[in-house]
Motif scaffolding. Structure first.
Motif, short mmCIF file in Angstrom:
data_model
loop_
_atom_site.label_atom_id
_atom_site.label_comp_id
_atom_site.label_asym_id
_atom_site.label_seq_id
_atom_site.Cartn_x
_atom_site.Cartn_y
_atom_site.Cartn_z
N PHE A 1 -2.62 2.45 -4.30
CA PHE A 1 -2.40 3.83 -3.77
C PHE A 1 -3.52 4.37 -2.77
O PHE A 1 -4.66 4.03 -3.07
N ALA A 2 -3.16 4.75 -1.47
CA ALA A 2 -4.14 5.34 -0.64
C ALA A 2 -4.83 6.53 -1.37
O ALA A 2 -6.29 6.50 -0.92
N GLU A 3 -4.48 7.13 -2.19
CA GLU A 3 -5.15 8.31 -2.65
C GLU A 3 -6.60 7.78 -3.68
O GLU A 3 -7.29 8.39 -3.63
N MET A 4 -6.15 6.47 -3.97
CA MET A 4 -7.25 5.99 -4.91
C MET A 4 -8.57 5.50 -4.03
O MET A 4 -9.74 5.30 -4.60
N LEU A 5 -8.16 5.39 -2.77
CA LEU A 5 -9.26 4.96 -1.78
C LEU A 5 -10.07 6.18 -1.17
O LEU A 5 -10.95 5.82 -0.23
N ALA A 6 -9.45 7.30 -1.24
CA ALA A 6 -10.16 8.46 -0.48
C ALA A 6 -11.42 8.74 -1.15
O ALA A 6 -11.47 8.78 -2.35
N ALA B 1 -4.31 0.80 2.35
CA ALA B 1 -4.09 0.43 0.75
C ALA B 1 -3.58 -0.67 0.78
O ALA B 1 -4.02 -1.34 -0.41
N MET B 2 -2.81 -1.17 1.61
CA MET B 2 -2.13 -2.68 1.44
C MET B 2 -3.41 -3.69 1.54
O MET B 2 -3.36 -4.65 0.86
N GLN C 1 -6.32 -3.22 0.59
CA GLN C 1 -7.13 -3.36 -0.62
C GLN C 1 -6.11 -4.23 -1.57
O GLN C 1 -6.96 -4.74 -2.48
N ALA C 2 -4.98 -4.09 -1.64
CA ALA C 2 -4.04 -4.88 -2.54
C ALA C 2 -4.19 -6.30 -2.25
O ALA C 2 -4.40 -7.22 -3.05
N LYS C 3 -4.40 -6.70 -0.87
CA LYS C 3 -4.72 -8.08 -0.60
C LYS C 3 -5.97 -8.61 -1.18
O LYS C 3 -6.26 -9.71 -1.86
N ALA C 4 -7.10 -7.64 -0.98
CA ALA C 4 -8.24 -7.96 -1.50
C ALA C 4 -8.34 -8.03 -2.83
O ALA C 4 -9.11 -9.02 -3.31
N ASP C 5 -7.44 -7.32 -3.71
CA ASP C 5 -7.41 -7.57 -5.11
C ASP C 5 -6.67 -8.75 -5.86
O ASP C 5 -6.22 -8.66 -6.83
N GLY C 6 -6.33 -9.54 -4.74
CA GLY C 6 -5.59 -10.77 -5.22
C GLY C 6 -4.23 -10.95 -4.86
O GLY C 6 -3.48 -11.63 -5.30
N ARG C 7 -3.68 -9.92 -4.13
CA ARG C 7 -2.42 -9.98 -3.70
C ARG C 7 -1.07 -9.77 -4.58
O ARG C 7 -1.65 -9.80 -5.84
N ARG C 8 0.08 -9.76 -4.34
CA ARG C 8 1.00 -9.85 -5.32
C ARG C 8 0.88 -8.38 -6.19
O ARG C 8 1.13 -8.44 -7.40
N CYS C 9 0.40 -7.24 -5.50
CA CYS C 9 0.15 -5.93 -6.10
C CYS C 9 0.52 -4.95 -5.16
O CYS C 9 0.69 -4.98 -4.15
N HIS C 10 0.27 -3.67 -5.81
CA HIS C 10 0.22 -2.63 -5.05
C HIS C 10 -1.20 -1.82 -5.24
O HIS C 10 -1.63 -1.79 -6.28
N GLY D 1 0.75 -1.18 -0.07
CA GLY D 1 -0.15 -0.03 -0.01
C GLY D 1 0.77 1.22 0.02
O GLY D 1 1.98 1.33 0.74
N ILE D 2 0.52 2.27 -0.76
CA ILE D 2 1.44 3.48 -1.11
C ILE D 2 0.52 4.48 -0.64
O ILE D 2 -0.55 4.62 -1.20
N CYS D 3 1.28 5.46 0.39
CA CYS D 3 0.59 6.66 0.61
C CYS D 3 1.60 7.98 0.44
O CYS D 3 2.83 7.93 0.61
N LEU D 4 1.16 8.71 -0.69
CA LEU D 4 2.20 9.79 -1.11
C LEU D 4 1.57 10.84 0.07
O LEU D 4 0.70 11.43 0.04
N PHE D 5 2.61 11.65 0.29
CA PHE D 5 2.57 12.72 1.10
C PHE D 5 3.45 13.97 0.97
O PHE D 5 4.56 13.77 0.73
N PRO D 6 3.12 14.98 1.44
CA PRO D 6 2.00 15.66 2.11
C PRO D 6 0.75 15.76 1.18
O PRO D 6 1.04 16.05 -0.10
N ARG D 7 -0.30 15.59 1.54
CA ARG D 7 -1.59 15.76 0.78
C ARG D 7 -2.74 16.34 1.34
O ARG D 7 -2.92 16.05 2.51
N ALA D 8 -3.62 16.92 0.66
CA ALA D 8 -4.64 17.64 1.22
C ALA D 8 -5.57 16.44 1.65
O ALA D 8 -5.72 15.52 1.06
#
Length: 380
Positions: free
Chosen positions: A375-380, A361-362, A364-373, A338-345
């Motif tokens: 972004f936290a921004e996509m979940l906001a 975010a990690m 979510q990667a697990k839920a999507d089948g693992r072995r992937c990444h 899971g990736i979090c870019l910062f700082p962000r609004a």
């Protein structure tokens, strides 16, 4: 513990000797300056009783010698304020003690025998002065005072031929002054060096305890406390330079199966191997932390774009998936990131919020089948 030479008291280890020299330099500067000023005052005060022991026709010569002898100490006093003094302080300090003794010998050379008792106590003071006050090392003070003793005997025992009783009595007191002053100087330097070694040892122990308290014992990676501090530093840097950073929450896929099937010892091998692999692909400015179990957190400063973060995540997964030779049989190991870019609004921009966002975010990667990444921004 580092050994010392019994006579010179120098450390056998050159790095330790250099560290000691740097350690005592500030004190040596102050001690040398104070000793020079005090010595000059005493030297002048000595002249206050010249008229009681020095024939009137020799007063001018004695004062000329006294003034000339003070040129060296005053020159060394000036040198002590220059950077040069940091590397070359023992020779000039030793010359101060030597000039004091030579000045007294020169006065004695001009004076009649009955005035010898006037200058001789000053020579004893110069002996103690060189050993115990100037800051000269014991071995240098010893060489200077032995040279002065030999010169005294040559000039007044061979050239001027002082009476044997006078020469013997003066030699007795000069040698006694060397033994007492030398022993005091030797012991003072010995204990000063021993104390330095003890301070170094205590500093090393404190640093070791600090490192242990801030690092994971199994992998040697920074723990959560040190990670929080590094994230705070990154946030401060971002406020100053408008830089963009990234936190990667890395959870190992397949680790539980390896740990259950092969045992905890092999599980520890996996964790250490993953830690070394992550370190091998990171920059020195980045931070890799183990925050518990099979979870790692990678802090990347100045990541640039999302594409750079995605490329790095794929690289991390690829390096984790490489076979581990120490493990028997086949094993499947990968990672969800899971990736979090910062700082962000919209983000609190604190270590807890950044790690928590990357953690979500990690998952979510697990839920999507693992072995992937992801972004936290996509979940906001």
């Amino acid at each position: 513990m580092t050994r010392m030479h019994l006579l010179t008291l120098g450390f056998h280890d050159s790095a330790t000797e250099l560290a000691f020299v740097r350690h005592i330099l500030p004190r040596l500067r102050l001690q040398g300056r104070a000793a020079i000023i005090l010595g000059a005052v005493v030297y002048f005060l000595y002249g206050a009783v010249d008229h009681l022991f020095v024939p009137a026709n020799l007063l001018g010569q004695v004062w000329l010698v006294r003034v000339l002898a003070l040129i060296v100490p005053l020159g060394v006093l000036i040198l002590s304020y220059l950077p040069w003094f940091a590397r070359h302080n023992q020779l000039p300090l030793g010359l101060v003690g030597l000039s004091a003794a030579l000045g007294l010998i020169a006065m004695l050379w001009y004076l009649p025998l009955e005035s010898a008792a006037y200058c001789f106590p000053g020579m004893m003071l110069a002996t103690f002065y060189t050993y115990n006050l100037l800051g000269t090392r014991f071995i240098h003070a010893l060489l200077i005072n032995v040279a002065v003793l030999l010169l005294y005997n040559v000039l007044f025992g061979v050239v001027r031929e002082f009476p044997e009783a006078v020469l013997l009595s003066q030699n007795f007191f000069l040698i006694s002054a060397n033994l007492i002053g030398g022993a005091a100087g030797y012991l003072a330097e010995f204990h000063r060096r021993q104390l330095f070694l003890r301070e170094v040892q205590l500093d090393d122990e404190r640093q070791l305890h600090l490192n242990r308290s801030l690092h994971d014992r199994l992998t040697g990676l920074p723990n959560r406390d040190l990670l929080d501090d590094r994230i705070n530093q990154a946030l401060a840097l971002a406020r100053r330079d408008q830089a963009r950073h990234a936190g990667f929450f890395v959870d190992l896929d397949g680790f539980k199966n390896i740990n259950d099937r092969l045992g905890h010892d092999h599980g520890d091998i996996v964790l250490r191997s993953v830690a070394r692999r992550l370190e091998s692909v990171m920059r020195e400015t980045d931070t890799i932390s183990r925050i518990g179990g099979d979870e790692f957190f990678v802090l990347i400063q100045d990541i640039g774009s999302c594409d750079s973060a995605a490329h790095l995540a794929e690289k991390l997964i690829a390096v984790i998936e490489q076979p581990i030779p120490e493990l028997p049989g086949r094993h499947e190991l990968s990672a969800s990131i899971g990736i979090c870019l910062f700082p962000r609004a919209g983000l609190a921009n604190t270590p807890d919020s950044i790690i928590r966002s990357a953690d979500l975010a990690m998952y979510q990667a697990k839920a999507d089948g693992r072995r992937c990444h992801r972004f936290a921004e996509m979940l906001a």
